[in-house]
Design a protein around this motif. Structure first.
Motif, short mmCIF file in Angstrom:
data_model
loop_
_atom_site.label_atom_id
_atom_site.label_comp_id
_atom_site.label_asym_id
_atom_site.label_seq_id
_atom_site.Cartn_x
_atom_site.Cartn_y
_atom_site.Cartn_z
N LEU A 62 0.82 -1.21 0.00
CA LEU A 62 0.00 0.00 0.00
C LEU A 62 0.86 1.26 0.00
O LEU A 62 0.49 2.27 -0.61
CB LEU A 62 -0.94 -0.01 1.21
N LEU A 63 2.00 1.20 0.67
CA LEU A 63 2.90 2.36 0.65
C LEU A 63 3.41 2.59 -0.77
O LEU A 63 3.47 3.74 -1.24
CB LEU A 63 4.07 2.12 1.60
N ALA A 64 3.76 1.49 -1.45
CA ALA A 64 4.20 1.62 -2.84
C ALA A 64 3.08 2.19 -3.71
O ALA A 64 3.33 3.05 -4.59
CB ALA A 64 4.65 0.26 -3.37
N CYS A 65 1.87 1.73 -3.47
CA CYS A 65 0.73 2.25 -4.24
C CYS A 65 0.49 3.73 -3.94
O CYS A 65 0.17 4.52 -4.85
CB CYS A 65 -0.53 1.45 -3.92
N PHE A 66 0.67 4.11 -2.69
CA PHE A 66 0.47 5.52 -2.30
C PHE A 66 1.49 6.41 -3.01
O PHE A 66 1.15 7.46 -3.57
CB PHE A 66 0.59 5.65 -0.79
N VAL A 67 2.75 5.98 -2.98
CA VAL A 67 3.80 6.76 -3.64
C VAL A 67 3.53 6.84 -5.14
O VAL A 67 3.67 7.90 -5.76
CB VAL A 67 5.18 6.13 -3.36
N LEU A 68 3.13 5.70 -5.71
CA LEU A 68 2.86 5.67 -7.15
C LEU A 68 1.67 6.56 -7.50
O LEU A 68 1.63 7.19 -8.57
CB LEU A 68 2.61 4.23 -7.60
N SER A 69 0.69 6.64 -6.58
CA SER A 69 -0.47 7.51 -6.85
C SER A 69 -0.07 8.97 -6.91
O SER A 69 -0.71 9.78 -7.60
CB SER A 69 -1.54 7.30 -5.76
N LEU A 70 1.00 9.31 -6.20
CA LEU A 70 1.49 10.68 -6.24
C LEU A 70 2.27 10.96 -7.50
O LEU A 70 2.31 12.09 -7.99
CB LEU A 70 2.36 10.97 -5.01
N LEU A 71 2.91 9.90 -8.01
CA LEU A 71 3.76 10.08 -9.20
C LEU A 71 3.01 9.88 -10.49
O LEU A 71 3.20 10.63 -11.46
CB LEU A 71 4.93 9.08 -9.12
N SER A 72 2.17 8.83 -10.55
CA SER A 72 1.49 8.52 -11.81
C SER A 72 0.24 7.69 -11.53
O SER A 72 0.34 6.48 -11.29
CB SER A 72 2.42 7.76 -12.76
N VAL A 73 -0.91 8.32 -11.56
CA VAL A 73 -2.17 7.61 -11.36
C VAL A 73 -2.36 6.57 -12.46
O VAL A 73 -2.90 5.48 -12.22
CB VAL A 73 -3.35 8.60 -11.35
N ARG A 74 -1.90 6.88 -13.65
CA ARG A 74 -2.08 5.95 -14.77
C ARG A 74 -1.34 4.63 -14.51
O ARG A 74 -1.89 3.55 -14.74
CB ARG A 74 -1.57 6.60 -16.07
N LEU A 75 -0.09 4.73 -14.05
CA LEU A 75 0.66 3.51 -13.75
C LEU A 75 -0.01 2.71 -12.63
O LEU A 75 -0.09 1.48 -12.69
CB LEU A 75 2.09 3.86 -13.36
N LEU A 76 -0.49 3.40 -11.61
CA LEU A 76 -1.16 2.71 -10.50
C LEU A 76 -2.43 2.02 -10.98
O LEU A 76 -2.77 0.93 -10.52
CB LEU A 76 -1.48 3.69 -9.38
N SER A 77 -3.11 2.64 -11.94
CA SER A 77 -4.36 2.06 -12.44
C SER A 77 -4.11 0.74 -13.17
O SER A 77 -5.04 -0.07 -13.35
CB SER A 77 -5.07 3.04 -13.38
N TYR A 78 -2.86 0.48 -13.58
CA TYR A 78 -2.52 -0.80 -14.20
C TYR A 78 -1.83 -1.75 -13.21
O TYR A 78 -1.79 -2.96 -13.43
CB TYR A 78 -1.65 -0.58 -15.44
N LEU A 79 -1.27 -1.18 -12.15
CA LEU A 79 -0.70 -2.04 -11.11
C LEU A 79 -1.81 -2.75 -10.33
O LEU A 79 -1.67 -3.92 -9.97
CB LEU A 79 0.16 -1.21 -10.16
N ILE A 80 -2.92 -2.05 -10.10
CA ILE A 80 -4.01 -2.63 -9.31
C ILE A 80 -4.56 -3.91 -9.95
O ILE A 80 -4.73 -4.92 -9.27
CB ILE A 80 -5.13 -1.58 -9.08
#
Length: 556
Positions: A62-80
């Motif tokens: 979740l910490l990685a997802c939080f950091v990624l949400s700050l950097l790139s929502v698009r990338l997080l939307s494919y990580l999920i």
């Protein structure tokens, strides 16, 4: 954090918790509760580390997802979707695609025999990821994340209910106190009379036949002066969990009752144990496990009732999550999770419990312990020593040095057999040195064989009055004869001919083979027992023929 980033991060929570709960909580405790009778520790030993790992790994993702949400929502939307797909893949692999990889008795899995299962495993893994990502692209964003949330909650709910049912039906996480073999009076023999059984696990009569053709065979036969060897002896069962209690009791198992029920009956009705008790003999049975869980075990003088503890909870987690990985990971990764389950017990059992030292059947420990043999007991004594013998891995040289070879090749048994003869020679010499050899009836045997169907163990007898060169007797014996043989000894017979009063000639004998159950607990059943009729020399494959009887409780 804007609303879009916040929503995207929140959407990562459900698949993350699903993934980590599946692997660190559900898989672990489902494995423990369904195999509780096999494990020597209580489930509460797993609680703290499992929840620590669950929380820690969840927090890291979740910490990685939080950091990624700050950097790139698009990338997080494919990580999920990737996290969801991984969780689904683990769940499917562990609950629907786990193959029967054979006996987990220490023999490495021959993965080349499971190529089909491996291909299916990888294809399903890839298919799950493709389907999840196709849905991610095909559905509207809100619809996909609603689907993701729903499926995560649905499966986790099923897992929680499953664990709750298993918890209730298996009596919770706590294991009852265990009856164990201690080292009490292990090397204390009688000045009056001794009945000694040296059981060398897996020592096959074919291996014995091979080493008796060695150039140095005279060394073996000289050590076995006064003994009669019966090479044509048939075991009852293929593995120790059934073979050992059958030796002790003469009671056979037909898969029509739980293993625990059988043990209760076997030890309670054992003619050997009952006669020793009636005649007031000391009864010491030294083995890694008594394979018993009731008061009948207390007929054995070195048996104590204890609660097992583990020596390291970190090591426990290491072994248990390797078991989880072996079941839940895709097949190409399973080989890195394979291990011999008895290694876990050897590594983790705390042998010093409240002043109780539990017996360890390690060959080297027993070899060194032979020097401690002494006389100090006045009453007649029965000592049975069950040690590792020629059980793989084969890592002892003929001169009894640890080679560290970890050899699992079948022909390794021959050097191990030579090493056992060195141990036997030292043992018998020490009995002579302390003056008890001539007042002792000695049986050297195995609980089962190792080659072919494991049907042909060694069996040698020396009566108190025997005085002759090493002899080979071709009479056809079976371990169903053992209670009669034991009774003859306890009733005063003093020579092998009188002790083994089985008529010569061909006879029909019965043997049962099965695949070993790593998960054979007190509340479970054995795998299918295939019955064989043996007529003629039992080591000849053509003489070992299925009868057509298979004693099954649905476990192949």
């Amino acid at each position: 954090m804007n609303t879009n980033k916040k929503n995207c991060f929140i959407r990562s929570v459900y698949p993350t918790v699903f993934l980590t709960f599946t692997f660190f909580i559900f898989a672990l405790f489902e494995l423990y509760l369904t195999n509780k009778g096999y494990f020597f520790f209580s489930g509460d030993d797993l609680l703290s580390l499992s929840f620590l790992l669950f929380v820690s790994v969840t927090a890291m993702i979740l910490l990685a997802c939080f950091v990624l949400s700050l950097l790139s929502v698009r990338l997080l939307s494919y990580l999920i979707p990737g996290i969801l797909a991984l969780g689904l893949s683990l769940y499917i692999q562990g609950n629907f695609l786990f193959a029967d990889y054979g006996v987990m008795d220490g023999t490495p899995v021959n993965w080349s025999e499971y190529r089909k299962e491996g291909v299916i495993s990888v294809l399903v893994f890839v298919a799950v990821f493709l389907i999840v990502f196709i849905l991610r692209v095909a559905l509207k964003e809100d619809s996909f994340y609603s689907f993701s949330k729903a499926i995560c909650l649905f499966i986790v709910s099923i897992q929680i209910v499953t664990l709750a049912v298993l918890f209730v039906t298996n009596g919770g996480l706590m294991r009852p106190d265990e009856y164990v073999s201690t080292t009490n009076d292990e090397f204390d023999l009688s000045t009056n009379e001794n009945f000694i059984i040296l059981m060398l696990d897996s020592f096959d009569s074919q291996a014995m036949g091979e080493i008796l053709n060695d150039d140095c065979a005279d060394e073996y036969t000289d050590a076995l002066t006064d003994f009669t060897y019966y090479p044509d002896t048939l075991a009852d069962y293929a593995y120790t969990d059934l073979a050992f209690p059958a030796v002790i009791s003469g009671e056979l198992y037909y898969n029509d009752e739980t293993y625990g029920s059988y043990l209760n009956r076997a030890y309670g009705d054992s003619p050997l144990l009952n006669t020793l008790e009636e005649k007031d003999w000391y009864c010491g049975i030294y083995t890694t496990s008594l394979f018993a869980d009731n008061e009948s075990s207390l007929k054995i003088d070195n048996c104590k009732k204890i609660k097992r503890t583990v020596s390291s909870h970190k090591r426990l987690a290491y072994f248990m999550y390797k078991l989880v990985g072996f079941r839940y990971l895709i097949q190409p990764l399973k080989q890195y999770c394979w291990f011999y389950p008895d290694d876990m017990k050897a590594d983790l059992v705390d042998t010093g419990i409240s002043g109780v030292d539990t017996f360890n059947f390690n060959n080297f420990m027993f070899y060194d312990g032979i020097d401690e043999l002494h006389t100090g007991m006045d009453k007649k004594s029965f000592h049975m020593y069950h040690i590792d013998g020629t059980h793989p891995p084969f890592d002892i040289s003929p001169d009894f040095v640890d080679t560290l070879a970890n050899n699992w090749e079948e022909d390794g048994i021959y050097d191990e057999a030579r090493a056992m003869m060195k141990l036997v020679s030292k043992f018998l010499t020490k009995l002579k040195d302390i003056g008890v050899y001539d007042n002792s009836t000695i049986i050297i045997m195995a609980d089962h064989g190792y080659l072919q169907l494991r049907q042909s163990p060694i069996f040698l007898v020396k009566g108190k009055a025997d005085s002759h060169e090493f002899e080979i007797d071709d009479r056809q014996l079976a371990y169903t004869d053992l209670q009669s043989i034991f009774a003859n000894i306890l009733n005063g017979k003093t020579t092998a001919d009188d002790i083994v009063d089985i008529p010569a000639g061909n006879r029909e004998r019965i043997y049962k083979y099965y695949k070993w159950n790593v998960d054979l607990g007190y509340d479970s059943y054995a795998r299918d027992l295939t019955e064989y009729r043996v007529y003629g020399n039992c080591w000849e494959p053509d003489n070992v023929v299925p009868t057509g009887n298979v004693y099954s409780h649905g476990i192949k």
